[in-house]
Design an enzyme around this catalytic site. Structure first.
Site, PDB file in Angstrom:
ATOM      1  N   LYS A 102      -7.481  -9.226  14.701  1.00 16.66           N
ATOM      2  CA  LYS A 102      -7.070  -9.082  13.303  1.00 16.66           C
ATOM      3  C   LYS A 102      -5.606  -8.660  13.221  1.00 16.66           C
ATOM      4  O   LYS A 102      -4.852  -9.148  12.371  1.00 16.66           O
ATOM      5  CB  LYS A 102      -7.963  -8.070  12.585  1.00 16.66           C
ATOM      6  CG  LYS A 102      -9.407  -8.543  12.447  1.00 16.66           C
ATOM      7  CD  LYS A 102     -10.263  -7.528  11.697  1.00 16.66           C
ATOM      8  CE  LYS A 102     -11.685  -8.032  11.566  1.00 16.66           C
ATOM      9  NZ  LYS A 102     -12.548  -7.062  10.846  1.00 16.66           N
ATOM     10  N   ARG A 150      -6.109   9.905   1.080  1.00 21.52           N
ATOM     11  CA  ARG A 150      -4.781   9.903   0.485  1.00 21.52           C
ATOM     12  C   ARG A 150      -4.320   8.469   0.285  1.00 21.52           C
ATOM     13  O   ARG A 150      -4.717   7.558   1.019  1.00 21.52           O
ATOM     14  CB  ARG A 150      -3.774  10.665   1.352  1.00 21.52           C
ATOM     15  CG  ARG A 150      -3.512  10.058   2.707  1.00 21.52           C
ATOM     16  CD  ARG A 150      -2.379  10.795   3.432  1.00 21.52           C
ATOM     17  NE  ARG A 150      -2.081  10.171   4.701  1.00 21.52           N
ATOM     18  CZ  ARG A 150      -2.613  10.513   5.860  1.00 21.52           C
ATOM     19  NH1 ARG A 150      -3.482  11.492   5.903  1.00 21.52           N
ATOM     20  NH2 ARG A 150      -2.277   9.891   6.978  1.00 21.52           N
ATOM     21  N   ARG A 200       1.907  10.507   2.727  1.00 22.01           N
ATOM     22  CA  ARG A 200       2.481  11.366   3.775  1.00 22.01           C
ATOM     23  C   ARG A 200       3.996  11.307   3.758  1.00 22.01           C
ATOM     24  O   ARG A 200       4.671  12.325   3.899  1.00 22.01           O
ATOM     25  CB  ARG A 200       1.953  10.943   5.154  1.00 22.01           C
ATOM     26  CG  ARG A 200       2.508  11.770   6.297  1.00 22.01           C
ATOM     27  CD  ARG A 200       1.942  11.311   7.635  1.00 22.01           C
ATOM     28  NE  ARG A 200       0.515  11.545   7.714  1.00 22.01           N
ATOM     29  CZ  ARG A 200      -0.247  11.132   8.731  1.00 22.01           C
ATOM     30  NH1 ARG A 200       0.297  10.431   9.709  1.00 22.01           N
ATOM     31  NH2 ARG A 200      -1.540  11.398   8.750  1.00 22.01           N
ATOM     32  N   ASP A 228       2.799   0.180   4.580  1.00 21.24           N
ATOM     33  CA  ASP A 228       3.806  -0.286   5.544  1.00 21.24           C
ATOM     34  C   ASP A 228       3.180  -0.184   6.915  1.00 21.24           C
ATOM     35  O   ASP A 228       3.015   0.927   7.442  1.00 21.24           O
ATOM     36  CB  ASP A 228       5.068   0.577   5.441  1.00 21.24           C
ATOM     37  CG  ASP A 228       6.197   0.079   6.355  1.00 21.24           C
ATOM     38  OD1 ASP A 228       5.974  -0.882   7.112  1.00 21.24           O
ATOM     39  OD2 ASP A 228       7.293   0.676   6.312  1.00 21.24           O
ATOM     40  N   THR A 267       6.225  -6.961  16.853  1.00 17.72           N
ATOM     41  CA  THR A 267       5.311  -6.029  16.187  1.00 17.72           C
ATOM     42  C   THR A 267       5.185  -6.345  14.702  1.00 17.72           C
ATOM     43  O   THR A 267       4.267  -5.863  14.038  1.00 17.72           O
ATOM     44  CB  THR A 267       5.796  -4.584  16.376  1.00 17.72           C
ATOM     45  OG1 THR A 267       7.164  -4.473  15.942  1.00 17.72           O
ATOM     46  CG2 THR A 267       5.721  -4.167  17.832  1.00 17.72           C
ATOM     47  N   LEU A 288      10.664  -1.165   6.823  1.00 23.87           N
ATOM     48  CA  LEU A 288      10.366  -2.270   5.915  1.00 23.87           C
ATOM     49  C   LEU A 288       9.843  -1.767   4.569  1.00 23.87           C
ATOM     50  O   LEU A 288      10.165  -2.316   3.514  1.00 23.87           O
ATOM     51  CB  LEU A 288       9.352  -3.215   6.562  1.00 23.87           C
ATOM     52  CG  LEU A 288       9.039  -4.496   5.791  1.00 23.87           C
ATOM     53  CD1 LEU A 288      10.261  -5.391   5.682  1.00 23.87           C
ATOM     54  CD2 LEU A 288       7.884  -5.254   6.469  1.00 23.87           C
ATOM     55  N   SER A 333      11.781   7.589  14.312  1.00 23.83           N
ATOM     56  CA  SER A 333      12.011   6.452  15.208  1.00 23.83           C
ATOM     57  C   SER A 333      12.935   5.411  14.594  1.00 23.83           C
ATOM     58  O   SER A 333      13.477   4.565  15.303  1.00 23.83           O
ATOM     59  CB  SER A 333      10.667   5.807  15.578  1.00 23.83           C
ATOM     60  OG  SER A 333       9.982   5.364  14.412  1.00 23.83           O
ATOM     61  N   HIS A 334      13.130   5.443  13.263  1.00 21.20           N
ATOM     62  CA  HIS A 334      14.025   4.493  12.599  1.00 21.20           C
ATOM     63  C   HIS A 334      15.253   5.175  12.011  1.00 21.20           C
ATOM     64  O   HIS A 334      16.008   4.561  11.256  1.00 21.20           O
ATOM     65  CB  HIS A 334      13.283   3.777  11.469  1.00 21.20           C
ATOM     66  CG  HIS A 334      12.283   2.770  11.938  1.00 21.20           C
ATOM     67  ND1 HIS A 334      11.121   3.136  12.584  1.00 21.20           N
ATOM     68  CD2 HIS A 334      12.253   1.416  11.862  1.00 21.20           C
ATOM     69  CE1 HIS A 334      10.430   2.044  12.872  1.00 21.20           C
ATOM     70  NE2 HIS A 334      11.093   0.993  12.451  1.00 21.20           N
ATOM     71  N   GLU A 340       8.459   3.710  18.403  1.00 25.72           N
ATOM     72  CA  GLU A 340       7.804   4.964  18.778  1.00 25.72           C
ATOM     73  C   GLU A 340       7.660   5.055  20.294  1.00 25.72           C
ATOM     74  O   GLU A 340       7.810   6.129  20.888  1.00 25.72           O
ATOM     75  CB  GLU A 340       6.436   5.065  18.114  1.00 25.72           C
ATOM     76  CG  GLU A 340       5.674   6.345  18.439  1.00 25.72           C
ATOM     77  CD  GLU A 340       6.362   7.621  17.971  1.00 25.72           C
ATOM     78  OE1 GLU A 340       6.167   8.672  18.621  1.00 25.72           O
ATOM     79  OE2 GLU A 340       7.113   7.572  16.977  1.00 25.72           O
ATOM     80  N   PRO A 361      -1.842   5.292   0.470  1.00 26.66           N
ATOM     81  CA  PRO A 361      -0.809   4.866   1.412  1.00 26.66           C
ATOM     82  C   PRO A 361       0.577   5.276   0.911  1.00 26.66           C
ATOM     83  O   PRO A 361       0.920   5.034  -0.247  1.00 26.66           O
ATOM     84  CB  PRO A 361      -0.963   3.344   1.430  1.00 26.66           C
ATOM     85  CG  PRO A 361      -2.383   3.095   1.046  1.00 26.66           C
ATOM     86  CD  PRO A 361      -2.707   4.166   0.047  1.00 26.66           C
TER      87      PRO A 361
END
Length: 328
Positions: free
Chosen positions: A225, A297, A302, A173, A154, A118, A41-42, A183, A299
């Site tokens: 939150k 896992r 993946r 992130d 966002t 980012l 998406s980026h 997305e 951060p």
């Protein structure tokens, strides 16, 4: 496609649309990294948008960032309505040097634009041996919990921690919304539904239709939150940097409006200035307590797996996307 080919295609497209070499190169690099990490998406999906914004004047292709260093730990960059990436590069040397000299420094960008993934900027700080905490704001697309009118974007934040060997031990992130707006744009382009809980339509009702979501508002992650996290990013990236609030920024998609004028705020911390030699072992123990658990896992793990596979196999790019880039 190879990652080299993706970077070359991105750079050539941006140059053709009117970007200078200094503006095009870091954006092309950012596109490469997004595709490398599987963040489609980026990646190349955004290149036609970048080209459109260069041609319509939402991004100034010949912008020359202005760097100021008014206090020892403060570096300010006026991105001059060019790409955020070029402004970040312009301020980077003074920013990281100040963090090492004083233990802590901040880089604030105004009159900026979408900065891509980012987390890549936070990871870059970790690769420099610094703890990186990064904020960016975006055009308003998320209403407060219980409200219906978008107030903030966002607005993600990212945190990366050095591993002591020139890399990042972990990278957090995450956007303040349940999902990144890009997305939903991708789903809308592909004619696919979105997941429940991602967005509301223009009347404030839950929707799984991507187009209806784009006309409405994003849902915050975790309710109030998530909105609070987005508000924190808005304060750092816009109010503290002197950039436009999301309320006043033009959209990151489409030709309407002038330059968005959004901002970024990056904080770099030299861990040795505070924890000395204790930081590395503490982070190693903390990370191991997560990764040793089956099914858990760290951060960023993946993305690391995606980049290993992509670097070996290349990237599969849809022909219709290549056609859009060719026409940009």
């Amino acid at each position: 496609m190879t990652l080299d080919a993706i970077e070359d295609l991105s750079r050539a497209t941006l140059l053709r649309a009117g970007a200078s070499a200094a503006q095009a190169a870091p954006v092309a690099r950012s596109t490469r990294l997004a595709e490398r990490d599987g963040i489609r998406s980026h990646g190349l999906m955004y290149v036609p948008v970048y080209a459109e914004h260069l041609r319509c004047g939402k991004v100034l292709g010949d912008a020359a960032p202005i760097v100021r260093h008014p206090r020892p730990g403060a570096v300010l960059v006026d991105a001059a309505n060019g790409f955020a990436h070029a402004g970040i590069d312009a301020g980077w040397p003074e920013f990281t040097a100040a963090a090492r000299d004083h233990g802590l420094a901040a880089l604030a960008l105004s009159r900026s634009y979408n900065c891509g993934v980012l987390g890549h900027h936070a990871e870059r700080l970790a690769e420099d041996g610094l703890v990186g905490l990064c904020f960016t704001n975006a055009p308003a697309s998320m209403a407060p919990t219980g409200g219906h009118r978008p107030v903030i974007g966002t607005n993600p934040f990212a945190l990366a921690v050095p591993d002591g060997a020139g890399g990042a031990r972990l990278v957090i992130d995450q956007s303040a919304s349940a999902i990144a707006k890009s997305e939903i744009v991708l789903r809308a382009r592909q004619g696919e539904p979105i997941e429940p809980g991602w967005a509301l339509d223009a009347d404030g009702n839950a929707t799984t239709q991507a187009q209806a979501a784009l006309a409405g508002s994003m849902c915050p992650a975790g309710g109030q939150k998530g909105f609070g996290a987005g508000l924190m990013a808005e304060i750092f990236a816009a109010a503290l940097s002197g950039a436009n609030l999301g309320l006043d920024a033009s959209p990151f998609s489409g030709p309407k409006g002038g330059p968005p004028g959004t901002g970024q705020f990056f904080i770099a911390v030299d861990p040795t200035a505070f924890a000395g030699d204790a930081f590395g072992p503490a982070m190693a123990r903390l990370a191991e307590s997560i990764s040793e658990q089956e099914g858990a896992r760290l951060p960023g793990a993946r993305r690391a797996a995606n980049r290993a596979r992509t670097e070996a196999e290349g990237v599969s790019v849809p022909q219709d996307l290549l056609d859009r880039i060719a026409a940009a």
